[in-house]
Design an enzyme around this catalytic site. Structure first.
Site, mmCIF file in Angstrom:
data_model
loop_
_atom_site.group_PDB
_atom_site.id
_atom_site.type_symbol
_atom_site.label_atom_id
_atom_site.label_comp_id
_atom_site.label_asym_id
_atom_site.label_seq_id
_atom_site.Cartn_x
_atom_site.Cartn_y
_atom_site.Cartn_z
ATOM 1 N N ASN A 1 0.891 -1.245 0.063
ATOM 2 C CA ASN A 1 -0.021 -0.076 -0.098
ATOM 3 C C ASN A 1 0.860 1.359 -0.013
ATOM 4 O O ASN A 1 2.066 1.094 -0.055
ATOM 5 C CB ASN A 1 -0.955 -0.056 1.174
ATOM 6 N N ASP B 1 -4.254 -6.339 5.466
ATOM 7 C CA ASP B 1 -5.314 -7.298 6.017
ATOM 8 C C ASP B 1 -5.359 -8.810 5.385
ATOM 9 O O ASP B 1 -5.460 -9.749 6.139
ATOM 10 C CB ASP B 1 -6.829 -6.910 5.935
ATOM 11 N N LYS C 1 8.162 -16.859 -10.865
ATOM 12 C CA LYS C 1 7.421 -15.617 -11.432
ATOM 13 C C LYS C 1 6.067 -16.194 -12.524
ATOM 14 O O LYS C 1 6.532 -17.072 -13.131
ATOM 15 C CB LYS C 1 8.274 -14.779 -12.303
ATOM 16 N N PRO D 1 -2.570 -12.078 10.565
ATOM 17 C CA PRO D 1 -2.880 -11.801 12.031
ATOM 18 C C PRO D 1 -3.013 -10.381 12.358
ATOM 19 O O PRO D 1 -2.412 -9.422 11.817
ATOM 20 C CB PRO D 1 -1.969 -12.408 12.694
ATOM 21 N N ILE E 1 -1.972 -7.702 14.655
ATOM 22 C CA ILE E 1 -0.950 -7.388 15.532
ATOM 23 C C ILE E 1 -1.557 -6.632 16.678
ATOM 24 O O ILE E 1 -1.100 -7.068 17.869
ATOM 25 C CB ILE E 1 0.098 -6.886 14.744
ATOM 26 N N PHE F 1 -3.863 3.236 15.092
ATOM 27 C CA PHE F 1 -3.989 4.351 14.014
ATOM 28 C C PHE F 1 -5.201 3.576 13.169
ATOM 29 O O PHE F 1 -5.336 2.548 12.894
ATOM 30 C CB PHE F 1 -2.815 4.273 13.266
ATOM 31 N N LYS G 1 -13.328 0.790 15.853
ATOM 32 C CA LYS G 1 -12.023 0.301 15.879
ATOM 33 C C LYS G 1 -11.303 0.125 17.380
ATOM 34 O O LYS G 1 -10.786 -0.826 17.976
ATOM 35 C CB LYS G 1 -10.710 0.940 15.262
ATOM 36 N N LYS H 1 -10.847 -3.456 19.223
ATOM 37 C CA LYS H 1 -9.485 -4.110 19.284
ATOM 38 C C LYS H 1 -9.279 -3.860 20.943
ATOM 39 O O LYS H 1 -8.191 -4.134 21.470
ATOM 40 C CB LYS H 1 -8.514 -3.061 18.674
HETATM 41 O O1 C5P Z 1 -8.061 -3.208 11.638
HETATM 42 P P1 C5P Z 1 -7.561 -2.090 11.008
HETATM 43 O O2 C5P Z 1 -6.337 -2.245 9.867
HETATM 44 O O3 C5P Z 1 -8.714 -1.280 10.441
HETATM 45 O O4 C5P Z 1 -6.815 -1.198 12.169
HETATM 46 C C1 C5P Z 1 -5.616 -0.392 12.047
HETATM 47 C C2 C5P Z 1 -4.900 -0.345 13.165
HETATM 48 O O5 C5P Z 1 -4.642 -1.667 13.512
HETATM 49 C C3 C5P Z 1 -3.667 0.114 12.861
HETATM 50 O O6 C5P Z 1 -2.974 0.749 14.277
HETATM 51 C C4 C5P Z 1 -2.752 -1.086 12.416
HETATM 52 O O7 C5P Z 1 -1.418 -0.657 12.596
HETATM 53 C C5 C5P Z 1 -3.113 -2.115 13.283
HETATM 54 N N1 C5P Z 1 -3.288 -3.391 12.494
HETATM 55 C C6 C5P Z 1 -2.451 -4.292 12.949
HETATM 56 N N2 C5P Z 1 -2.449 -5.813 12.502
HETATM 57 C C7 C5P Z 1 -3.087 -5.706 11.267
HETATM 58 C C8 C5P Z 1 -3.975 -4.915 10.892
HETATM 59 C C9 C5P Z 1 -4.095 -3.550 11.589
HETATM 60 O O8 C5P Z 1 -1.596 -4.327 14.082
HETATM 61 N N3 C5P Z 1 -3.395 -7.065 10.818
#
Ligand code: C5P
Length: 408
Positions: free
Chosen positions: A216, A285, A295, A313, A315, A331, A345, A349
């Protein structure tokens, strides 16, 4: 970053002792003044053998002091007057001999005299050593540096690398930009002293085959700015970075990863040893369910290939659900309805604070606008909802964090 007025209103006495690194001090004066500081240069006789006061006067816009008998001072007490108005005395370069003189409290020339005579409680002394590697590693120098620190002085560097004498090793004066960054950090309030922060930053890269992948637009700039601001505030910082081309902020321990899984595997074992976890990274995600060994070729295919994706996962959620989690800050990069998504969120979380920003307005840019969202409140940063550069925002966020840790 050197264009920022981080030292506006600060007055620095820059002392030069003798060494080839004096040529770097000309650049340092420029950087200090560009950062808003006023700079008063003081030189030893040995320094004048390497660079002339004329150069440093022109760059600092102030006549250079070289003698304790300078008749310009009405009371003839340059050694007192110069340090009384200074926010710090920085000796760059600090030669082995000059460090030895400081340790002994010598006062037979202006620079060492003013170091001795400065008001220690409000005018810190910082030295940037510069010498040959044998001189630096000599037990006498090491003993002197340790004593200087025990006496309350601060030491920036030295760096290592090629030396003017042709040898390679420890003892080089830090580069002017590094000295500037260290001085800016040094003068900032230590609101996070003793705290350990774990920060993720940048995008992740999820390989499809050996040459392609899913990623991204995250540049890592916000996370790196937070890491720098945290070090400036006195924290110990571990930065887990996805693939980005950014220099490591000074004083930060950086661990590079590529994929979300690697970020997870790096973060989870570290989390319990930290007081705060800030998840700035834009983690993918999903990742391709399988990784093609070679390739994927276009030739001979009638249809475009399709990919099965599997979930990465989370994190942040995993860290937040640890038995004794660090204080977690998430974030949320959204494209619309920021507050609504950020609150959702926060609850999903189970974290105390989330920082919302608009993805398209932040990815890759130097400026940003944040919304701090907790269970009860939502507060824009900057307060008027305008934009600010990411380091300014990161510093404000660290102030906010320090206040919240005190309340927690
Ligand atoms: O779940 P979402 O991507 O909407 O949430 C964003 C927040 O979760 C950010 O702080 C991002 O760094 C964290 N995140 C994470 N692991 C993931 C997806 C998002 O730590 N797999």
């Amino acid at each position: 970053m050197s264009e920022r007025a981080d030292l506006l209103g600060r007055h620095i006495v820059l002392g030069l002792s003798g060494g080839i690194a004096c040529y770097k001090s000309a650049e340092l004066v420029r950087l200090l003044t560009k950062a808003g500081a006023t700079v008063q240069v003081v030189m030893t006789e040995a320094a004048e053998a390497f660079i002339t006061p004329v150069t440093l006067q022109a760059l600092s816009g102030r006549a250079v002091y070289t003698s304790q008998w300078d008749a310009r001072e009405g009371n003839n007490m340059a050694h007192i007057n110069l340090s009384r108005e200074a926010d710090a005395v920085l000796i760059a370069p600090a030669s082995a001999d000059f460090i030895a003189r400081l340790v002994q409290g010598r006062a037979d020339e202006l620079l060492s005299l003013l170091c001795l005579a400065r008001p220690r409680e409000r005018c810190p002394l910082v030295v940037a050593p510069a010498m040959n590697r044998e001189m630096w590693s000599h037990p006498a120098t090491q003993r002197n540096v340790a004593q200087l620190q025990a006496d309350g002085a601060h030491v920036f560097g030295p760096g290592d690398g090629e030396q003017a004498c042709g040898e390679t090793g420890d003892g080089r004066m830090l580069e002017p930009a590094d000295l500037l960054a260290d001085l800016i950090g040094f003068l900032r309030p230590k609101t996070l002293a003793g705290k350990r922060l774990l920060i993720t930053a940048g995008p992740t890269f999820e390989p499809i085959d050996p040459v392609r992948g899913i990623t991204n637009h995250s540049s890592g700039k916000m996370g790196f700015a937070i890491a720098r601001a945290a070090v400036e505030a006195g924290a110990q910082v571990t930065l887990v970075a996805g693939p980005v081309h950014l220099p490591t902020p000074r004083g930060v321990q950086r661990l590079d990863v590529m994929t979300a899984q690697q970020m997870f595997d790096t973060v989870l074992p570290q989390a319990a040893q930290h007081d705060v976890f800030i998840a700035t990274a834009a983690v993918a995600d999903w990742r391709p369910a399988t990784l093609a060994e070679h390739k994927i070729k276009k030739e001979g295919k009638k249809q475009a290939p399709t990919f099965e994706l599997t979930e990465n996962p989370d994190i942040l959620a995993a860290v937040a659900s640890l038995a004794r989690p660090p204080y977690c800050v998430g974030f949320a990069a959204e494209s619309e309805r920021l507050l609504e998504h950020a609150r959702a969120k926060l609850q999903r979380k189970r974290i105390p604070l989330i920082v919302g920003n608009l993805g398209p307005a932040t990815f890759g840019r130097d400026d940003n606008s944040l919304l701090l969202v907790d269970a009860d409140t939502a507060r824009p940063l900057p307060a008027d909802g305008s934009q600010a550069d990411k380091l300014t925002l990161a510093r404000a966020l660290m102030d906010e964090l320090a206040a919240r840790l005190l309340r927690a």
